[in-house]
Motif scaffolding. Structure first.
Motif, PDB file in Angstrom:
ATOM      1  N   ALA A  33       0.658  -1.294   0.207  1.00  0.00           N
ATOM      2  CA  ALA A  33       0.333  -0.044   0.048  1.00  0.00           C
ATOM      3  C   ALA A  33       1.079   1.555  -0.242  1.00  0.00           C
ATOM      4  CB  ALA A  33      -1.098   0.123   0.946  1.00  0.00           C
ATOM      5  N   LEU A  34       2.304   1.244   0.434  1.00  0.00           N
ATOM      6  CA  LEU A  34       3.194   1.784   0.337  1.00  0.00           C
ATOM      7  C   LEU A  34       3.387   2.633  -1.018  1.00  0.00           C
ATOM      8  CD1 LEU A  34       5.581   0.645   2.599  1.00  0.00           C
ATOM      9  CD2 LEU A  34       3.468   2.618   2.864  1.00  0.00           C
ATOM     10  N   SER A  35       3.397   4.447  -1.496  1.00  0.00           N
ATOM     11  CA  SER A  35       3.170   4.563  -2.658  1.00  0.00           C
ATOM     12  C   SER A  35       3.979   4.537  -3.890  1.00  0.00           C
ATOM     13  CB  SER A  35       3.756   6.377  -2.313  1.00  0.00           C
ATOM     14  OG  SER A  35       4.787   6.748  -1.607  1.00  0.00           O
ATOM     15  N   HIS A  36       5.351   4.452  -2.770  1.00  0.00           N
ATOM     16  CA  HIS A  36       6.490   3.601  -3.559  1.00  0.00           C
ATOM     17  C   HIS A  36       6.430   2.308  -4.778  1.00  0.00           C
ATOM     18  CE1 HIS A  36       8.151   1.637  -0.290  1.00  0.00           C
ATOM     19  NE2 HIS A  36       8.569   1.311  -0.750  1.00  0.00           N
ATOM     20  N   SER A  37       5.792   1.075  -3.751  1.00  0.00           N
ATOM     21  CA  SER A  37       5.044  -0.353  -4.066  1.00  0.00           C
ATOM     22  C   SER A  37       3.777   0.213  -4.861  1.00  0.00           C
ATOM     23  CB  SER A  37       4.872  -0.977  -2.913  1.00  0.00           C
ATOM     24  OG  SER A  37       3.786  -2.261  -4.154  1.00  0.00           O
ATOM     25  N   GLN A  38       2.850   1.311  -4.996  1.00  0.00           N
ATOM     26  CA  GLN A  38       2.177   1.422  -6.121  1.00  0.00           C
ATOM     27  C   GLN A  38       1.798   1.857  -7.423  1.00  0.00           C
ATOM     28  OE1 GLN A  38      -0.637   4.162  -3.735  1.00  0.00           O
ATOM     29  NE2 GLN A  38      -1.535   2.246  -2.655  1.00  0.00           N
ATOM     30  N   ARG A  39       3.680   2.752  -7.250  1.00  0.00           N
ATOM     31  CA  ARG A  39       4.160   3.332  -8.552  1.00  0.00           C
ATOM     32  C   ARG A  39       4.633   2.036  -9.212  1.00  0.00           C
ATOM     33  NH1 ARG A  39       6.165   7.971  -5.119  1.00  0.00           N
ATOM     34  NH2 ARG A  39       8.166   6.788  -5.104  1.00  0.00           N
ATOM     35  N   ALA A  40       5.297   1.253  -8.384  1.00  0.00           N
ATOM     36  CA  ALA A  40       5.853   0.580  -8.915  1.00  0.00           C
ATOM     37  C   ALA A  40       4.942  -1.209  -9.765  1.00  0.00           C
ATOM     38  CB  ALA A  40       7.356  -0.670  -8.437  1.00  0.00           C
ATOM     39  N   ARG A  41       4.125  -0.879  -9.351  1.00  0.00           N
ATOM     40  CA  ARG A  41       3.259  -1.557  -9.551  1.00  0.00           C
ATOM     41  C   ARG A  41       2.386  -1.464 -10.651  1.00  0.00           C
ATOM     42  NH1 ARG A  41      -1.314  -2.885  -6.205  1.00  0.00           N
ATOM     43  NH2 ARG A  41      -0.491  -1.351  -4.637  1.00  0.00           N
TER      44      ARG A  41
END
Length: 222
Positions: A33-41
């Motif tokens: 749910a963290l922003s950097h993870s969402q961008r990668a996804r």
């Protein structure tokens, strides 16, 4: 990985998403749910949908590099390709990388059932059926457990946080033993025919997420 805002608008790589989408790992809980993870996804999803061949070429290189690294260290690597998605993509890669352990949660009744039988060619792909809160899902979960498969159930118990210990989870569900699924995430080590009990972990507006999740989260009685 999924990039949906909700099942209703169709923007999801989890076709079985219902009320579980708001407390999903990729939206309101967990590292996804963290922003950097969402961008990668978002980037990976765009490539997966736009150029599947390029996506798989890059993924193959990553898996090979990971396999080689694990071999050098004398370790067996574990891979979860579906985090907030439910594509079953691991089924393509598990036979190609037999030294890696692939694992997934799924709400697919076909995949959840088929991997209970565990075909010999996919011994290194462990799939746990994720209970969806529906009457049909409850019946399906019982059948999978009776067949020696694995089922995960989310309970309305508080997770550990800071100095607060984790709240208890039930010892049984629908007549099947429950073990603490928050103790580790190694699905291949899970006992067959038992329930992986998980605590509801939404960290943004827990009450609102719990209401939105509806029957996906099992209540704690007594």
């Amino acid at each position: 990985e999924a990039f949906s805002k909700g099942a209703a608008d169709g923007r999801t790589l989890c076709p079985w998403a219902t009320t579980c989408i708001l407390p999903c790992l990729g939206h309101n809980s967990g590292q996804l749910a963290l922003s950097h993870s969402q961008r990668a996804r978002l980037w990976k999803t765009t490539l997966f949908l736009g150029d599947r061949k390029a996506f798989r070429a890059l993924l193959g290189k990553e898996l090979e590099a990971f396999r080689a690294s694990c071999e050098r260290q004398g370790l067996r690597g574990a891979v979860r390709l579906d985090g907030a998605s439910d594509t079953g993509e691991a089924g393509r890669w598990a036979p190609l990388f037999p030294s890696l352990a692939f694992y997934d949660y799924t709400k697919s009744k076909q995949r959840g059932w088929a991997l209970s039988v565990r075909p010999s060619s996919l011994e290194n792909w462990t799939v746990t059926y994720s209970f969806d809160g529906t009457a049909a899902g409850r019946h399906r979960a019982r059948l999978i457990l009776e067949a020696g498969g694995r089922v995960a159930v989310v309970f309305n118990s508080l997770p550990a946080r800071g100095d607060r210990p984790a709240a208890a989870i039930p010892s049984s569900w629908e007549g099947f033993p429950v073990f603490d699924g928050d103790a580790h995430d190694s699905l291949p080590a899970d006992p067959a025919g038992q329930v992986r009990g998980l605590r509801f972990k939404a960290f943004r507006d827990r009450a609102g997420a719990l209401e939105a999740a509806g029957p996906f989260v099992e209540p704690i009685h007594g």
